[in-house]
Design a protein around this motif. Structure first.
Motif, PDB file in Angstrom:
ATOM      1  N   ALA A  32      -2.045   6.392 -24.116  1.00 55.79           N
ATOM      2  CA  ALA A  32      -2.902   5.475 -24.292  1.00 55.79           C
ATOM      3  C   ALA A  32      -3.283   4.451 -23.289  1.00 55.79           C
ATOM      4  N   ALA A  33      -2.434   4.585 -22.224  1.00 58.86           N
ATOM      5  CA  ALA A  33      -2.584   3.450 -21.074  1.00 58.86           C
ATOM      6  C   ALA A  33      -3.418   4.078 -20.118  1.00 58.86           C
ATOM      7  N   ALA A  34      -3.704   5.409 -20.106  1.00 59.19           N
ATOM      8  CA  ALA A  34      -4.382   6.034 -19.078  1.00 59.19           C
ATOM      9  C   ALA A  34      -5.866   5.550 -18.453  1.00 59.19           C
ATOM     10  N   PRO A  35      -6.542   4.832 -19.760  1.00 59.87           N
ATOM     11  CA  PRO A  35      -7.759   4.194 -19.061  1.00 59.87           C
ATOM     12  C   PRO A  35      -7.589   3.109 -18.239  1.00 59.87           C
ATOM     13  N   ALA A  36      -6.529   2.249 -18.789  1.00 55.24           N
ATOM     14  CA  ALA A  36      -6.169   1.060 -17.794  1.00 55.24           C
ATOM     15  C   ALA A  36      -5.736   1.526 -16.263  1.00 55.24           C
ATOM     16  N   ALA A  37      -4.932   2.727 -16.320  1.00 55.98           N
ATOM     17  CA  ALA A  37      -4.372   3.095 -14.955  1.00 55.98           C
ATOM     18  C   ALA A  37      -5.684   3.489 -14.289  1.00 55.98           C
ATOM     19  N   ALA A  38      -6.715   4.049 -14.638  1.00 60.87           N
ATOM     20  CA  ALA A  38      -8.038   4.394 -13.988  1.00 60.87           C
ATOM     21  C   ALA A  38      -8.583   3.248 -13.164  1.00 60.87           C
ATOM     22  N   ALA A  39      -8.477   2.033 -13.776  1.00 62.89           N
ATOM     23  CA  ALA A  39      -9.139   0.873 -13.350  1.00 62.89           C
ATOM     24  C   ALA A  39      -8.173   0.141 -12.139  1.00 62.89           C
ATOM     25  N   PRO A  40      -8.904  -0.166 -11.078  1.00 62.74           N
ATOM     26  CA  PRO A  40      -7.747  -0.755  -9.756  1.00 62.74           C
ATOM     27  C   PRO A  40      -7.155  -2.001 -10.442  1.00 62.74           C
ATOM     28  N   ALA A  41      -7.849  -3.051 -11.303  1.00 64.85           N
ATOM     29  CA  ALA A  41      -7.377  -4.210 -11.654  1.00 64.85           C
ATOM     30  C   ALA A  41      -6.345  -4.245 -12.999  1.00 64.85           C
ATOM     31  N   ALA A  42      -5.364  -4.596 -12.779  1.00 62.78           N
ATOM     32  CA  ALA A  42      -4.419  -4.453 -14.069  1.00 62.78           C
ATOM     33  C   ALA A  42      -4.940  -5.493 -15.170  1.00 62.78           C
ATOM     34  N   ALA A  43      -5.762  -6.503 -14.730  1.00 65.78           N
ATOM     35  CA  ALA A  43      -6.088  -7.465 -15.700  1.00 65.78           C
ATOM     36  C   ALA A  43      -7.208  -7.233 -16.679  1.00 65.78           C
ATOM     37  N   ALA A  44      -7.921  -6.238 -16.331  1.00 62.20           N
ATOM     38  CA  ALA A  44      -9.005  -6.002 -17.287  1.00 62.20           C
ATOM     39  C   ALA A  44      -8.943  -4.361 -17.704  1.00 62.20           C
ATOM     40  N   PRO A  45      -8.018  -3.994 -18.669  1.00 58.83           N
ATOM     41  CA  PRO A  45      -7.587  -2.714 -18.970  1.00 58.83           C
ATOM     42  C   PRO A  45      -8.778  -1.861 -19.767  1.00 58.83           C
ATOM     43  N   THR A  46      -8.997  -1.751 -21.167  1.00 58.69           N
ATOM     44  CA  THR A  46      -9.746  -0.673 -21.595  1.00 58.69           C
ATOM     45  C   THR A  46     -11.204  -1.120 -21.585  1.00 58.69           C
ATOM     46  N   SER A  47     -11.700  -2.173 -21.446  1.00 53.89           N
ATOM     47  CA  SER A  47     -12.905  -2.715 -22.045  1.00 53.89           C
ATOM     48  C   SER A  47     -13.961  -2.828 -20.695  1.00 53.89           C
ATOM     49  N   THR A  48     -15.069  -2.483 -20.906  1.00 53.66           N
ATOM     50  CA  THR A  48     -15.895  -2.737 -19.985  1.00 53.66           C
ATOM     51  C   THR A  48     -16.898  -4.185 -20.288  1.00 53.66           C
ATOM     52  N   VAL A  49     -16.651  -4.732 -21.476  1.00 50.56           N
ATOM     53  CA  VAL A  49     -17.377  -5.791 -21.970  1.00 50.56           C
ATOM     54  C   VAL A  49     -16.626  -6.983 -21.093  1.00 50.56           C
ATOM     55  N   PRO A  50     -17.656  -7.910 -20.812  1.00 51.99           N
ATOM     56  CA  PRO A  50     -17.038  -9.003 -20.109  1.00 51.99           C
ATOM     57  C   PRO A  50     -16.755 -10.105 -21.016  1.00 51.99           C
ATOM     58  N   LYS A  51     -15.696 -10.787 -20.734  1.00 54.06           N
ATOM     59  CA  LYS A  51     -15.135 -11.906 -21.655  1.00 54.06           C
ATOM     60  C   LYS A  51     -16.290 -12.952 -22.019  1.00 54.06           C
ATOM     61  N   VAL A  52     -16.542 -13.461 -23.253  1.00 48.05           N
ATOM     62  CA  VAL A  52     -17.421 -14.695 -23.356  1.00 48.05           C
ATOM     63  C   VAL A  52     -16.795 -15.728 -23.877  1.00 48.05           C
ATOM     64  N   ALA A  53     -16.893 -16.933 -22.912  1.00 46.90           N
ATOM     65  CA  ALA A  53     -16.200 -18.080 -23.134  1.00 46.90           C
ATOM     66  C   ALA A  53     -16.685 -18.893 -24.423  1.00 46.90           C
ATOM     67  N   ALA A  54     -15.842 -19.591 -25.092  1.00 43.93           N
ATOM     68  CA  ALA A  54     -16.361 -20.228 -26.391  1.00 43.93           C
ATOM     69  C   ALA A  54     -17.182 -21.594 -25.642  1.00 43.93           C
ATOM     70  N   THR A  55     -18.063 -21.912 -26.724  1.00 41.16           N
ATOM     71  CA  THR A  55     -18.912 -23.131 -26.382  1.00 41.16           C
ATOM     72  C   THR A  55     -18.938 -23.922 -27.753  1.00 41.16           C
ATOM     73  N   GLY A  56     -17.857 -23.723 -28.710  1.00 38.86           N
ATOM     74  CA  GLY A  56     -18.279 -24.342 -29.951  1.00 38.86           C
ATOM     75  C   GLY A  56     -16.735 -25.271 -30.264  1.00 38.86           C
ATOM     76  N   ALA A  57     -16.567 -25.487 -31.381  1.00 36.89           N
ATOM     77  CA  ALA A  57     -15.288 -26.055 -31.952  1.00 36.89           C
ATOM     78  C   ALA A  57     -14.008 -25.117 -31.684  1.00 36.89           C
ATOM     79  N   THR A  58     -12.910 -26.040 -31.442  1.00 34.19           N
ATOM     80  CA  THR A  58     -11.631 -25.151 -31.370  1.00 34.19           C
ATOM     81  C   THR A  58     -10.983 -25.641 -32.580  1.00 34.19           C
ATOM     82  N   HIS A  59     -10.356 -24.620 -33.393  1.00 36.63           N
ATOM     83  CA  HIS A  59      -9.565 -24.597 -34.612  1.00 36.63           C
ATOM     84  C   HIS A  59      -8.121 -24.148 -34.181  1.00 36.63           C
ATOM     85  N   GLU A  60      -7.371 -24.768 -34.865  1.00 34.55           N
ATOM     86  CA  GLU A  60      -5.864 -24.782 -34.399  1.00 34.55           C
ATOM     87  C   GLU A  60      -5.185 -23.932 -35.822  1.00 34.55           C
ATOM     88  N   ILE A  61      -4.277 -23.369 -35.356  1.00 36.63           N
ATOM     89  CA  ILE A  61      -3.662 -22.396 -36.297  1.00 36.63           C
ATOM     90  C   ILE A  61      -2.104 -22.401 -35.756  1.00 36.63           C
TER      91      ILE A  61
END
Ligand code: CU
Length: 166
Positions: A32-61
């Motif tokens: 299951a980790a094979a795609p991550a191994a293919a990427a040079p950076a360990a920080a961004a494993p399976t996804s090619t979608v960039p992170k989108v920062a929050a712009t709204g409220a922060t809810h606490e749980i």
């Protein structure tokens, strides 16, 4: 899920066919980790979608384990797309937040996964061990829907919740 698994296997086979020696160091990891191994950076494993920062409220749980049981508090919340949810370890840890991939639309899953830092695995946060430790997830770009999650160590104790994105 089955289709996704097959796609991963197919991807791994292709890598194996043309990759040559570059994958040697990664062969000890699970399939299951094979795609991550293919990427040079360990920080961004399976996804090619960039992170989108929050712009709204922060809810606490809060994440609680005491003589009344293990729970997220509140367990079920409704937020807007672009909000963030901050999970705070209160008592009874370690706790984590693991979203249930089953039934999640592929694009929503990819975005949510991209928005989670320091994951243990896909859609799964690190363990929060100490009181006041927190883990914040951006719901930027995560499309409307109901996202259910649980705490991996306390799943059997029914430590579950949901976030509905409007
Ligand atoms: Cu827990």
């Amino acid at each position: 899920m089955r289709f996704f698994g097959l796609a991963l296997l197919a991807g791994a086979a292709v890598l194996g066919a043309c990759g040559g020696g570059e994958n040697k160091a990664a062969d000890t990891t699970a399939k299951a980790a094979a795609p991550a191994a293919a990427a040079p950076a360990a920080a961004a494993p399976t996804s090619t979608v960039p992170k989108v920062a929050a712009t709204g409220a922060t809810h606490e749980i809060k994440m609680i384990g005491d003589d009344k049981g293990y729970r997220f508090e509140p367990a079920d919340i409704t937020i807007k797309q672009g909000d963030a949810v901050k999970f705070v370890m209160v008592t009874g840890g370690p706790h984590n937040i693991a979203f249930d991939a089953e039934g999640m639309a592929p694009d929503a899953k990819a975005q949510l996964d991209a928005n989670m830092d320091q994951k243990l695995s896909e859609l799964s946060s690190p363990m929060l061990m100490n009181p006041n430790e927190a883990y914040t997830i951006s719901f930027g770009g995560v499309k409307p829907g109901k996202y259910t999650f649980h705490c991996t160590p306390h799943l059997a104790m029914n430590m579950k919740g949901s976030i509905t994105v409007q």
